[in-house]
Design a protein around this motif. Structure first.
Motif, PDB file in Angstrom:
ATOM      1  N   GLY A   1      11.744   7.464  -9.951  1.00 42.81           N
ATOM      2  CA  GLY A   1      12.377   7.779  -8.684  1.00 42.81           C
ATOM      3  C   GLY A   1      12.320   6.629  -7.693  1.00 42.81           C
ATOM      4  O   GLY A   1      12.365   6.846  -6.481  1.00 42.81           O
ATOM      5  N   LEU A   2      12.241   5.413  -8.205  1.00 40.02           N
ATOM      6  CA  LEU A   2      12.162   4.226  -7.352  1.00 40.02           C
ATOM      7  C   LEU A   2      13.544   3.615  -7.140  1.00 40.02           C
ATOM      8  O   LEU A   2      14.416   3.732  -7.989  1.00 40.02           O
ATOM      9  N   VAL A   3      13.690   2.935  -6.019  1.00 44.32           N
ATOM     10  CA  VAL A   3      14.960   2.267  -5.672  1.00 44.32           C
ATOM     11  C   VAL A   3      15.102   1.002  -6.469  1.00 44.32           C
ATOM     12  O   VAL A   3      14.204   0.237  -6.621  1.00 44.32           O
TER      13      VAL A   3
ATOM     14  N   ARG B   1       0.784  -1.232   0.000  1.00 42.06           N
ATOM     15  CA  ARG B   1       0.000   0.000   0.000  1.00 42.06           C
ATOM     16  C   ARG B   1       0.818   1.286   0.000  1.00 42.06           C
ATOM     17  O   ARG B   1       0.283   2.353  -0.258  1.00 42.06           O
ATOM     18  N   ASN B   2       2.115   1.186   0.340  1.00 40.38           N
ATOM     19  CA  ASN B   2       2.906   2.417   0.389  1.00 40.38           C
ATOM     20  C   ASN B   2       4.280   2.269  -0.260  1.00 40.38           C
ATOM     21  O   ASN B   2       5.172   3.060  -0.003  1.00 40.38           O
ATOM     22  N   ASN B   3       4.455   1.249  -1.086  1.00 44.82           N
ATOM     23  CA  ASN B   3       5.746   1.021  -1.711  1.00 44.82           C
ATOM     24  C   ASN B   3       5.563   0.334  -3.054  1.00 44.82           C
ATOM     25  O   ASN B   3       4.700  -0.531  -3.199  1.00 44.82           O
ATOM     26  N   ILE B   4       6.377   0.734  -4.009  1.00 47.13           N
ATOM     27  CA  ILE B   4       6.446   0.049  -5.299  1.00 47.13           C
ATOM     28  C   ILE B   4       7.902  -0.334  -5.478  1.00 47.13           C
ATOM     29  O   ILE B   4       8.762   0.526  -5.636  1.00 47.13           O
ATOM     30  N   TYR B   5       8.182  -1.621  -5.391  1.00 45.38           N
ATOM     31  CA  TYR B   5       9.545  -2.091  -5.617  1.00 45.38           C
ATOM     32  C   TYR B   5       9.658  -2.776  -6.977  1.00 45.38           C
ATOM     33  O   TYR B   5      10.567  -2.519  -7.738  1.00 45.38           O
TER      34      TYR B   5
ATOM     35  N   PHE C   1      -1.714  -1.281 -12.473  1.00 45.51           N
ATOM     36  CA  PHE C   1      -2.545  -0.132 -12.118  1.00 45.51           C
ATOM     37  C   PHE C   1      -2.196   0.274 -10.703  1.00 45.51           C
ATOM     38  O   PHE C   1      -2.012  -0.583  -9.830  1.00 45.51           O
ATOM     39  N   TRP C   2      -2.098   1.592 -10.486  1.00 45.19           N
ATOM     40  CA  TRP C   2      -1.925   2.150  -9.148  1.00 45.19           C
ATOM     41  C   TRP C   2      -2.936   3.266  -8.987  1.00 45.19           C
ATOM     42  O   TRP C   2      -3.031   4.153  -9.842  1.00 45.19           O
ATOM     43  N   ASP C   3      -3.718   3.253  -7.909  1.00 48.34           N
ATOM     44  CA  ASP C   3      -4.649   4.359  -7.694  1.00 48.34           C
ATOM     45  C   ASP C   3      -3.876   5.581  -7.209  1.00 48.34           C
ATOM     46  O   ASP C   3      -2.666   5.529  -6.946  1.00 48.34           O
TER      47      ASP C   3
ATOM     48  N   ARG D   1       1.471   7.744  -1.859  1.00 48.15           N
ATOM     49  CA  ARG D   1       2.169   7.125  -0.732  1.00 48.15           C
ATOM     50  C   ARG D   1       3.493   6.481  -1.153  1.00 48.15           C
ATOM     51  O   ARG D   1       4.480   6.546  -0.430  1.00 48.15           O
ATOM     52  N   ALA D   2       3.524   5.853  -2.311  1.00 52.07           N
ATOM     53  CA  ALA D   2       4.717   5.121  -2.732  1.00 52.07           C
ATOM     54  C   ALA D   2       5.716   5.980  -3.514  1.00 52.07           C
ATOM     55  O   ALA D   2       6.918   5.755  -3.433  1.00 52.07           O
TER      56      ALA D   2
END
Length: 167
Positions: free
Chosen positions: A165-167, A92-96, A103-105, A111-112
């Protein structure tokens, strides 16, 4: 084949994806009766709308599991995220892990990622097959090849994650 996990009124919820209802469809890409392009480009967005989901993804084999370190947990970045109680990895608060389609709301984006769906679309315009609004969120198609290799899956993540901007 598929399943649906329903958690009714008496279910105790936490703000973690593992506590959510989920719907899973499984099919073999060798099934000639299934048009994979229609699944990712037309049908999955309709399923998301019908169920009012906050997150959806198309995954292949166990690519996501392998990308996250596999059964040996040999991904130090993923393991560090998992150890942080405040982080719901790929929840719910991270996209790895990025998937060929997802799909992401708006809440998950905020949050992510720290920004909304319109900025996701702006960042990915011309860099993926599809980035468009769906409900209050964003629907992405990063790869529409049903025979994607694991190496191409990793390359897709390595190419797109920095743009977001993801790790």
């Amino acid at each position: 084949m598929g399943d649906y996990a329903y958690r009714g009124e008496r279910y105790i919820y936490k703000d973690r994806a593992s506590y959510d209802e989920h719907l899973r469809f499984v099919f073999k890409i060798s099934n000639k009766a299934i048009d994979y392009g229609l699944v990712v480009n037309e049908f999955l967005p309709k399923v998301v709308e019908a169920f009012k989901g906050y997150k959806a993804q198309v995954s292949y084999d166990l690519y996501g599991l392998y990308y996250q370190g596999g059964l040996n947990d040999d991904n130090s970045i993923y393991n560090r995220l998992r150890e942080d109680e405040a982080v719901d990895v790929d929840g719910r608060n991270n996209i790895y892990t990025l998937y060929p389609a997802q799909f992401w709301d708006a809440a998950l984006c905020q949050r992510a990622l720290g920004y909304g769906p319109d900025k996701v679309i702006a960042r990915l315009q011309g860099k993926c097959l599809m980035a468009e609004r769906l409900m209050d969120g964003v629907y992405l198609v990063l790869n529409d090849d049903p025979s994607i290799s694991y190496e191409a899956f990793v390359e897709m993540n390595e190419r797109i994650k920095p743009i977001l901007g993801l790790v």
